[in-house]
Motif scaffolding. Structure first.
Motif, PDB file in Angstrom:
ATOM      1  N   GLU A  73       0.821  -1.212   0.000  1.00  0.00           N
ATOM      2  CA  GLU A  73       0.000   0.000   0.000  1.00  0.00           C
ATOM      3  C   GLU A  73       0.860   1.270   0.000  1.00  0.00           C
ATOM      4  O   GLU A  73       0.473   2.299  -0.552  1.00  0.00           O
ATOM      5  CB  GLU A  73      -0.915  -0.020   1.225  1.00  0.00           C
ATOM      6  N   LEU A  74       2.049   1.203   0.595  1.00  0.00           N
ATOM      7  CA  LEU A  74       2.928   2.363   0.651  1.00  0.00           C
ATOM      8  C   LEU A  74       3.372   2.830  -0.728  1.00  0.00           C
ATOM      9  O   LEU A  74       3.729   3.999  -0.902  1.00  0.00           O
ATOM     10  CB  LEU A  74       4.172   2.054   1.494  1.00  0.00           C
ATOM     11  N   LEU A  75       3.346   1.950  -1.707  1.00  0.00           N
ATOM     12  CA  LEU A  75       3.805   2.308  -3.050  1.00  0.00           C
ATOM     13  C   LEU A  75       2.997   3.455  -3.652  1.00  0.00           C
ATOM     14  O   LEU A  75       3.484   4.149  -4.546  1.00  0.00           O
ATOM     15  CB  LEU A  75       3.761   1.089  -3.978  1.00  0.00           C
ATOM     16  N   SER A  76       1.779   3.668  -3.156  1.00  0.00           N
ATOM     17  CA  SER A  76       0.953   4.758  -3.686  1.00  0.00           C
ATOM     18  C   SER A  76       1.206   6.089  -2.972  1.00  0.00           C
ATOM     19  O   SER A  76       0.678   7.120  -3.370  1.00  0.00           O
ATOM     20  CB  SER A  76      -0.532   4.391  -3.594  1.00  0.00           C
ATOM     21  N   ASP A  77       2.023   6.083  -1.922  1.00  0.00           N
ATOM     22  CA  ASP A  77       2.311   7.314  -1.188  1.00  0.00           C
ATOM     23  C   ASP A  77       3.413   8.088  -1.918  1.00  0.00           C
ATOM     24  O   ASP A  77       4.494   7.546  -2.166  1.00  0.00           O
ATOM     25  CB  ASP A  77       2.757   6.991   0.244  1.00  0.00           C
ATOM     26  N   PRO A  78       3.168   9.363  -2.261  1.00  0.00           N
ATOM     27  CA  PRO A  78       4.169  10.129  -3.021  1.00  0.00           C
ATOM     28  C   PRO A  78       5.473  10.394  -2.258  1.00  0.00           C
ATOM     29  O   PRO A  78       6.492  10.704  -2.878  1.00  0.00           O
ATOM     30  CB  PRO A  78       3.451  11.453  -3.339  1.00  0.00           C
ATOM     31  N   ASN A  79       5.468  10.250  -0.934  1.00  0.00           N
ATOM     32  CA  ASN A  79       6.686  10.469  -0.150  1.00  0.00           C
ATOM     33  C   ASN A  79       7.542   9.213  -0.022  1.00  0.00           C
ATOM     34  O   ASN A  79       8.662   9.280   0.470  1.00  0.00           O
ATOM     35  CB  ASN A  79       6.337  10.958   1.261  1.00  0.00           C
ATOM     36  N   TYR A  80       7.023   8.069  -0.464  1.00  0.00           N
ATOM     37  CA  TYR A  80       7.680   6.777  -0.269  1.00  0.00           C
ATOM     38  C   TYR A  80       8.351   6.329  -1.564  1.00  0.00           C
ATOM     39  O   TYR A  80       7.810   6.516  -2.661  1.00  0.00           O
ATOM     40  CB  TYR A  80       6.637   5.747   0.157  1.00  0.00           C
ATOM     41  N   ARG A  81       9.527   5.724  -1.422  1.00  0.00           N
ATOM     42  CA  ARG A  81      10.256   5.260  -2.603  1.00  0.00           C
ATOM     43  C   ARG A  81      11.044   4.009  -2.250  1.00  0.00           C
ATOM     44  O   ARG A  81      11.608   3.901  -1.161  1.00  0.00           O
ATOM     45  CB  ARG A  81      11.194   6.377  -3.055  1.00  0.00           C
ATOM     46  N   LEU A  82      11.076   3.064  -3.172  1.00  0.00           N
ATOM     47  CA  LEU A  82      11.917   1.875  -3.041  1.00  0.00           C
ATOM     48  C   LEU A  82      13.073   1.998  -4.023  1.00  0.00           C
ATOM     49  O   LEU A  82      12.865   2.273  -5.212  1.00  0.00           O
ATOM     50  CB  LEU A  82      11.118   0.607  -3.350  1.00  0.00           C
ATOM     51  N   ILE A  83      14.271   1.806  -3.521  1.00  0.00           N
ATOM     52  CA  ILE A  83      15.474   1.833  -4.344  1.00  0.00           C
ATOM     53  C   ILE A  83      16.045   0.426  -4.305  1.00  0.00           C
ATOM     54  O   ILE A  83      16.234  -0.142  -3.225  1.00  0.00           O
ATOM     55  CB  ILE A  83      16.494   2.845  -3.780  1.00  0.00           C
ATOM     56  N   THR A  84      16.299  -0.137  -5.467  1.00  0.00           N
ATOM     57  CA  THR A  84      16.746  -1.530  -5.506  1.00  0.00           C
ATOM     58  C   THR A  84      18.122  -1.664  -6.144  1.00  0.00           C
ATOM     59  O   THR A  84      18.542  -0.840  -6.953  1.00  0.00           O
ATOM     60  CB  THR A  84      15.750  -2.404  -6.295  1.00  0.00           C
ATOM     61  N   GLU A  85      18.776  -2.743  -5.768  1.00  0.00           N
ATOM     62  CA  GLU A  85      20.021  -3.175  -6.396  1.00  0.00           C
ATOM     63  C   GLU A  85      19.705  -4.511  -7.054  1.00  0.00           C
ATOM     64  O   GLU A  85      19.195  -5.432  -6.404  1.00  0.00           O
ATOM     65  CB  GLU A  85      21.120  -3.335  -5.347  1.00  0.00           C
ATOM     66  N   VAL A  86      19.976  -4.597  -8.356  1.00  0.00           N
ATOM     67  CA  VAL A  86      19.619  -5.780  -9.128  1.00  0.00           C
ATOM     68  C   VAL A  86      20.877  -6.433  -9.680  1.00  0.00           C
ATOM     69  O   VAL A  86      21.773  -5.748 -10.176  1.00  0.00           O
ATOM     70  CB  VAL A  86      18.660  -5.390 -10.293  1.00  0.00           C
ATOM     71  N   GLU A  87      20.937  -7.752  -9.558  1.00  0.00           N
ATOM     72  CA  GLU A  87      21.999  -8.536 -10.194  1.00  0.00           C
ATOM     73  C   GLU A  87      21.316  -9.532 -11.102  1.00  0.00           C
ATOM     74  O   GLU A  87      20.515 -10.357 -10.639  1.00  0.00           O
ATOM     75  CB  GLU A  87      22.857  -9.239  -9.143  1.00  0.00           C
ATOM     76  N   GLY A  88      21.617  -9.448 -12.377  1.00  0.00           N
ATOM     77  CA  GLY A  88      20.889 -10.269 -13.354  1.00  0.00           C
ATOM     78  C   GLY A  88      19.458  -9.767 -13.403  1.00  0.00           C
ATOM     79  O   GLY A  88      19.215  -8.595 -13.649  1.00  0.00           O
ATOM     80  N   ASN A  89      18.508 -10.635 -13.126  1.00  0.00           N
ATOM     81  CA  ASN A  89      17.098 -10.195 -13.061  1.00  0.00           C
ATOM     82  C   ASN A  89      16.546 -10.337 -11.647  1.00  0.00           C
ATOM     83  O   ASN A  89      15.348 -10.361 -11.446  1.00  0.00           O
ATOM     84  CB  ASN A  89      16.245 -10.973 -14.067  1.00  0.00           C
ATOM     85  N   LYS A  90      17.448 -10.426 -10.670  1.00  0.00           N
ATOM     86  CA  LYS A  90      17.040 -10.634  -9.288  1.00  0.00           C
ATOM     87  C   LYS A  90      17.374  -9.417  -8.422  1.00  0.00           C
ATOM     88  O   LYS A  90      18.498  -8.908  -8.456  1.00  0.00           O
ATOM     89  CB  LYS A  90      17.760 -11.872  -8.730  1.00  0.00           C
ATOM     90  N   ILE A  91      16.404  -8.962  -7.642  1.00  0.00           N
ATOM     91  CA  ILE A  91      16.652  -7.897  -6.676  1.00  0.00           C
ATOM     92  C   ILE A  91      17.412  -8.513  -5.505  1.00  0.00           C
ATOM     93  O   ILE A  91      16.971  -9.496  -4.921  1.00  0.00           O
ATOM     94  CB  ILE A  91      15.333  -7.259  -6.209  1.00  0.00           C
ATOM     95  N   VAL A  92      18.579  -7.933  -5.191  1.00  0.00           N
ATOM     96  CA  VAL A  92      19.421  -8.486  -4.131  1.00  0.00           C
ATOM     97  C   VAL A  92      19.537  -7.559  -2.918  1.00  0.00           C
ATOM     98  O   VAL A  92      20.057  -7.962  -1.875  1.00  0.00           O
ATOM     99  CB  VAL A  92      20.828  -8.852  -4.655  1.00  0.00           C
ATOM    100  N   ALA A  93      19.045  -6.332  -3.047  1.00  0.00           N
ATOM    101  CA  ALA A  93      19.072  -5.394  -1.930  1.00  0.00           C
ATOM    102  C   ALA A  93      18.085  -4.274  -2.205  1.00  0.00           C
ATOM    103  O   ALA A  93      17.741  -4.011  -3.367  1.00  0.00           O
ATOM    104  CB  ALA A  93      20.473  -4.824  -1.731  1.00  0.00           C
ATOM    105  N   PHE A  94      17.644  -3.636  -1.125  1.00  0.00           N
ATOM    106  CA  PHE A  94      16.744  -2.496  -1.315  1.00  0.00           C
ATOM    107  C   PHE A  94      16.852  -1.515  -0.159  1.00  0.00           C
ATOM    108  O   PHE A  94      17.269  -1.860   0.944  1.00  0.00           O
ATOM    109  CB  PHE A  94      15.289  -2.965  -1.483  1.00  0.00           C
ATOM    110  N   LEU A  95      16.467  -0.299  -0.453  1.00  0.00           N
ATOM    111  CA  LEU A  95      16.264   0.757   0.533  1.00  0.00           C
ATOM    112  C   LEU A  95      14.804   1.166   0.414  1.00  0.00           C
ATOM    113  O   LEU A  95      14.319   1.403  -0.693  1.00  0.00           O
ATOM    114  CB  LEU A  95      17.101   1.999   0.204  1.00  0.00           C
TER     115      LEU A  95
END
Length: 170
Positions: free
Chosen positions: A30-52
């Motif tokens: 549900e947080l994905l619709s909040d304009p103040n919220y953001r997910l930052i990802t680190e991807v290796e290949g096609n897999k997410i391996v870390a996030f903020l």
């Protein structure tokens, strides 16, 4: 964000945080619709391996979660991701940590201290992230400098109303 990407992020979150320190799957999505919220990802290949998972407000930024896939922990990826985020910010950055009363909690505080964060000495309570969970006594850390009591109080008020959606005074 595609469901499969979010599912990868939530799987890392579940592997990295106890239930008291994370939202339900639905609550997190549900947080994905909040304009103040953001997910930052680190991807290796096609897999997410870390996030903020971050909140961005006019006066400061707040890191709600940083996590690395257990399969690649210890590789420096978390520090790299956090350092990149810090480098793009002209605003203070805040994050919550467990009080440094156990070895693992002390290691986390030291990790952030090495990155330039300062442990704030004022009391802080995280409101429950899920129904039925208790309040969670935590500490706050800030970058690039520590906060005055007034600035800390203002930031805390923003977190309680915008991130945790509570009107309760702690």
């Amino acid at each position: 964000m595609e469901d499969s990407q979010f599912d990868q992020i939530y799987a890392i979150m579940k592997a990295s945080f106890p239930i008291i320190e994370r939202r339900t799957y639905e609550g997190a999505k549900e947080l994905l619709s909040d304009p103040n919220y953001r997910l930052i990802t680190e991807v290796e290949g096609n897999k997410i391996v870390a996030f903020l998972a971050v909140w961005e407000f006019p006066m400061f930024r707040f890191v709600e979660h940083i996590a690395v896939d257990p399969d690649v922990r210890g590789s420096g990826l978390g520090g790299k991701l956090m350092t990149a985020y810090m480098g793009e910010s002209s605003k203070p950055i805040l994050l919550e940590v467990e009080p440094p009363t156990t070895d693992i909690a002390e290691r986390r505080v030291n990790f952030y201290t090495r990155l330039g964060f300062h442990l704030i000495d004022f009391d802080y309570i995280q409101p429950p992230l899920q129904i039925g969970q208790p309040d969670l006594p935590l500490k706050m850390m800030s970058y690039p400098h520590t906060l005055t009591e007034a600035a800390f109080s203002d930031c805390k008020d923003t977190l309680y109303t915008k991130v945790y959606k509570v009107n309760k005074t702690y």
